[in-house]
Write a protein that holds these residues in place. Structure first.
Motif, PDB file in Angstrom:
ATOM      1  N   VAL A 175      26.523  -0.819   5.817  1.00 25.99           N
ATOM      2  CA  VAL A 175      27.408   0.298   6.167  1.00 25.99           C
ATOM      3  C   VAL A 175      27.327   1.373   5.089  1.00 25.99           C
ATOM      4  N   ALA A 176      27.261   2.619   5.536  1.00 25.49           N
ATOM      5  CA  ALA A 176      27.368   3.755   4.615  1.00 25.49           C
ATOM      6  C   ALA A 176      28.110   4.877   5.329  1.00 25.49           C
ATOM      7  N   PHE A 177      28.624   5.809   4.546  1.00 28.23           N
ATOM      8  CA  PHE A 177      29.329   6.958   5.102  1.00 28.23           C
ATOM      9  C   PHE A 177      28.775   8.229   4.474  1.00 28.23           C
ATOM     10  N   LEU A 178      28.581   9.222   5.323  1.00 27.92           N
ATOM     11  CA  LEU A 178      28.123  10.529   4.871  1.00 27.92           C
ATOM     12  C   LEU A 178      29.250  11.526   5.110  1.00 27.92           C
ATOM     13  N   ARG A 179      29.728  12.125   4.024  1.00 29.81           N
ATOM     14  CA  ARG A 179      30.793  13.108   4.140  1.00 29.81           C
ATOM     15  C   ARG A 179      30.183  14.500   4.173  1.00 29.81           C
ATOM     16  N   THR A 180      30.139  15.054   5.370  1.00 26.58           N
ATOM     17  CA  THR A 180      29.567  16.382   5.544  1.00 26.58           C
ATOM     18  C   THR A 180      30.005  16.926   6.888  1.00 26.58           C
ATOM     19  N   PHE A 181      29.759  18.209   7.116  1.00 27.88           N
ATOM     20  CA  PHE A 181      30.020  18.809   8.419  1.00 27.88           C
ATOM     21  C   PHE A 181      28.910  18.403   9.388  1.00 27.88           C
ATOM     22  N   ILE A 182      29.284  18.100  10.623  1.00 33.19           N
ATOM     23  CA  ILE A 182      28.297  17.688  11.624  1.00 33.19           C
ATOM     24  C   ILE A 182      27.252  18.782  11.833  1.00 33.19           C
ATOM     25  N   GLU A 183      27.661  20.034  11.692  1.00 34.82           N
ATOM     26  CA  GLU A 183      26.726  21.151  11.893  1.00 34.82           C
ATOM     27  C   GLU A 183      25.540  21.105  10.938  1.00 34.82           C
ATOM     28  N   THR A 184      25.696  20.440   9.811  1.00 35.57           N
ATOM     29  CA  THR A 184      24.630  20.404   8.805  1.00 35.57           C
ATOM     30  C   THR A 184      23.858  19.086   8.811  1.00 35.57           C
ATOM     31  N   ILE A 185      24.024  18.314   9.852  1.00 31.32           N
ATOM     32  CA  ILE A 185      23.515  16.940   9.818  1.00 31.32           C
ATOM     33  C   ILE A 185      21.995  16.858   9.703  1.00 31.32           C
ATOM     34  N   THR A 186      21.290  17.862  10.223  1.00 28.10           N
ATOM     35  CA  THR A 186      19.827  17.806  10.108  1.00 28.10           C
ATOM     36  C   THR A 186      19.347  18.090   8.689  1.00 28.10           C
ATOM     37  N   ASP A 187      20.255  18.490   7.807  1.00 23.94           N
ATOM     38  CA  ASP A 187      19.905  18.611   6.388  1.00 23.94           C
ATOM     39  C   ASP A 187      19.817  17.242   5.719  1.00 23.94           C
ATOM     40  N   HIS A 188      20.342  16.218   6.394  1.00 22.84           N
ATOM     41  CA  HIS A 188      20.476  14.906   5.771  1.00 22.84           C
ATOM     42  C   HIS A 188      19.646  13.811   6.432  1.00 22.84           C
ATOM     43  N   PHE A 189      19.105  14.087   7.611  1.00 17.38           N
ATOM     44  CA  PHE A 189      18.284  13.092   8.310  1.00 17.38           C
ATOM     45  C   PHE A 189      17.012  13.743   8.819  1.00 17.38           C
ATOM     46  N   ALA A 190      15.925  12.991   8.758  1.00 17.82           N
ATOM     47  CA  ALA A 190      14.642  13.490   9.248  1.00 17.82           C
ATOM     48  C   ALA A 190      14.560  13.363  10.761  1.00 17.82           C
ATOM     49  N   GLU A 191      13.663  14.106  11.348  1.00 20.06           N
ATOM     50  CA  GLU A 191      13.460  14.007  12.789  1.00 20.06           C
ATOM     51  C   GLU A 191      13.062  12.585  13.165  1.00 20.06           C
ATOM     52  N   GLY A 192      13.733  12.024  14.155  1.00 15.87           N
ATOM     53  CA  GLY A 192      13.412  10.681  14.627  1.00 15.87           C
ATOM     54  C   GLY A 192      13.872   9.557  13.724  1.00 15.87           C
ATOM     55  N   GLU A 193      14.708   9.843  12.730  1.00 15.90           N
ATOM     56  CA  GLU A 193      15.125   8.802  11.775  1.00 15.90           C
ATOM     57  C   GLU A 193      16.207   7.879  12.345  1.00 15.90           C
ATOM     58  N   ILE A 194      16.896   8.330  13.397  1.00 25.44           N
ATOM     59  CA  ILE A 194      18.029   7.588  13.935  1.00 25.44           C
ATOM     60  C   ILE A 194      17.653   6.888  15.234  1.00 25.44           C
ATOM     61  N   ASP A 195      18.139   5.665  15.405  1.00 23.88           N
ATOM     62  CA  ASP A 195      17.842   4.880  16.603  1.00 23.88           C
ATOM     63  C   ASP A 195      18.907   5.022  17.687  1.00 23.88           C
ATOM     64  N   GLU A 196      20.138   5.284  17.274  1.00 23.46           N
ATOM     65  CA  GLU A 196      21.248   5.272  18.228  1.00 23.46           C
ATOM     66  C   GLU A 196      22.388   6.125  17.667  1.00 23.46           C
ATOM     67  N   ILE A 197      23.107   6.817  18.557  1.00 23.85           N
ATOM     68  CA  ILE A 197      24.232   7.654  18.142  1.00 23.85           C
ATOM     69  C   ILE A 197      25.457   7.315  18.979  1.00 23.85           C
ATOM     70  N   TRP A 198      26.594   7.174  18.300  1.00 24.31           N
ATOM     71  CA  TRP A 198      27.886   7.004  18.956  1.00 24.31           C
ATOM     72  C   TRP A 198      28.769   8.209  18.656  1.00 24.31           C
ATOM     73  N   ILE A 199      29.425   8.724  19.704  1.00 27.33           N
ATOM     74  CA  ILE A 199      30.432   9.775  19.554  1.00 27.33           C
ATOM     75  C   ILE A 199      31.724   9.181  20.097  1.00 27.33           C
ATOM     76  N   THR A 200      32.641   8.861  19.219  1.00 27.72           N
ATOM     77  CA  THR A 200      33.831   8.113  19.625  1.00 27.72           C
ATOM     78  C   THR A 200      35.087   8.969  19.494  1.00 27.72           C
ATOM     79  N   PHE A 201      35.716   9.240  20.628  1.00 32.98           N
ATOM     80  CA  PHE A 201      36.987   9.963  20.694  1.00 32.98           C
ATOM     81  C   PHE A 201      36.980  11.259  19.883  1.00 32.98           C
ATOM     82  N   PRO A 202      36.022  12.141  20.189  1.00 31.63           N
ATOM     83  CA  PRO A 202      35.963  13.417  19.468  1.00 31.63           C
ATOM     84  C   PRO A 202      37.112  14.332  19.878  1.00 31.63           C
ATOM     85  N   ASP A 203      37.414  15.281  19.025  1.00 30.36           N
ATOM     86  CA  ASP A 203      38.384  16.320  19.355  1.00 30.36           C
ATOM     87  C   ASP A 203      37.887  17.044  20.608  1.00 30.36           C
TER      88      ASP A 203
END
Length: 221
Positions: A93-121
């Motif tokens: 487990v890890a946590f990244l504290r950042t704005f979602i709008e900047t998320i591509t600054d922190h992950f490379a293309e294709g680096e993620i296998d799965e995404i969950w969006i849980t109870f967003p505003d």
């Protein structure tokens, strides 16, 4: 700012499982989360707008063979999930504290296998449509992050947001879409692993049906 919140900020600033502005790993893990944060080559699952990290930690408990990263800007919320992970010895487990709008600054293309969006505003006002986490601009970010055949999940109590998301997806290249307006009276429950957030329990107690969908973006060649 209250003393309790300041103490939480100070705590997560020192934790290895929190990456945030001000520590040496912030902005330096793009394409290297597996090797430099987790020390393995396991799949990465991202929770967008993780809040207290209940879903992130819950999934990590069930699936030690995967790495989980919760993303949120609220440090006092991340403190909760970070603390649970430390107390339970969860090294996936890890946590990244950042704005979602900047998320591509922190992950490379294709680096993620799965995404969950849980109870967003739900961002119900028309002027906030672009800020909805399922809007087209965010869908573009998610498609960039995901590997080929990567999956996106959405759980929400909000009917208008859910219907809006389905409309957005109808205009995009996606595949294998499944959805329900009443998750716990459907055959899709198995996909959510029996994990309930605090808010979700409250909604269910109030008789509010939980909406759920999953799909795979079509990656442009």
């Amino acid at each position: 700012m209250g003393r309790s919140k300041l103490e939480k900020f100070a705590t997560i600033a020192e934790r290895d499982n929190v990456v945030q502005d001000g520590n040496e790993k912030y902005g330096q893990l793009k394409g290297k989360w597996r090797s430099e944060q987790f020390g393995n080559n396991n799949p990465i699952v991202l929770e967008i707008g993780c809040g207290r990290g209940e879903y992130t930690v819950g999934m990590a408990r069930l699936h030690p063979e995967k790495n989980y990263i919760g993303v949120d800007i609220k440090g006092n919320r991340i403190w909760k999930g970070s603390t649970l992970a430390v107390e339970e010895g969860l090294e996936n487990v890890a946590f990244l504290r950042t704005f979602i709008e900047t998320i591509t600054d922190h992950f490379a293309e294709g680096e993620i296998d799965e995404i969950w969006i849980t109870f967003p505003d739900p961002r119900p006002k028309d002027r906030d449509i672009k800020r909805r986490l399922t809007s087209p601009r965010f869908q573009e970010l998610y498609s960039y992050l995901l590997k080929h055949d990567g999956i996106i999940h959405l759980k929400t109590d909000n009917g208008p947001l859910f219907d809006y998301t389905l409309e957005v997806l109808q205009e995009r290249k996606i595949k294998h879409l499944v959805s329900t307006h009443d998750l716990y009276n459907s055959d899709l429950q198995e996909h959510t692993m029996g994990i309930y957030t605090t808010y979700e329990k409250r909604y269910l107690a109030e008789g509010i049906a939980i909406k759920y969908l999953q799909y795979k973006p079509v990656k442009e060649s």
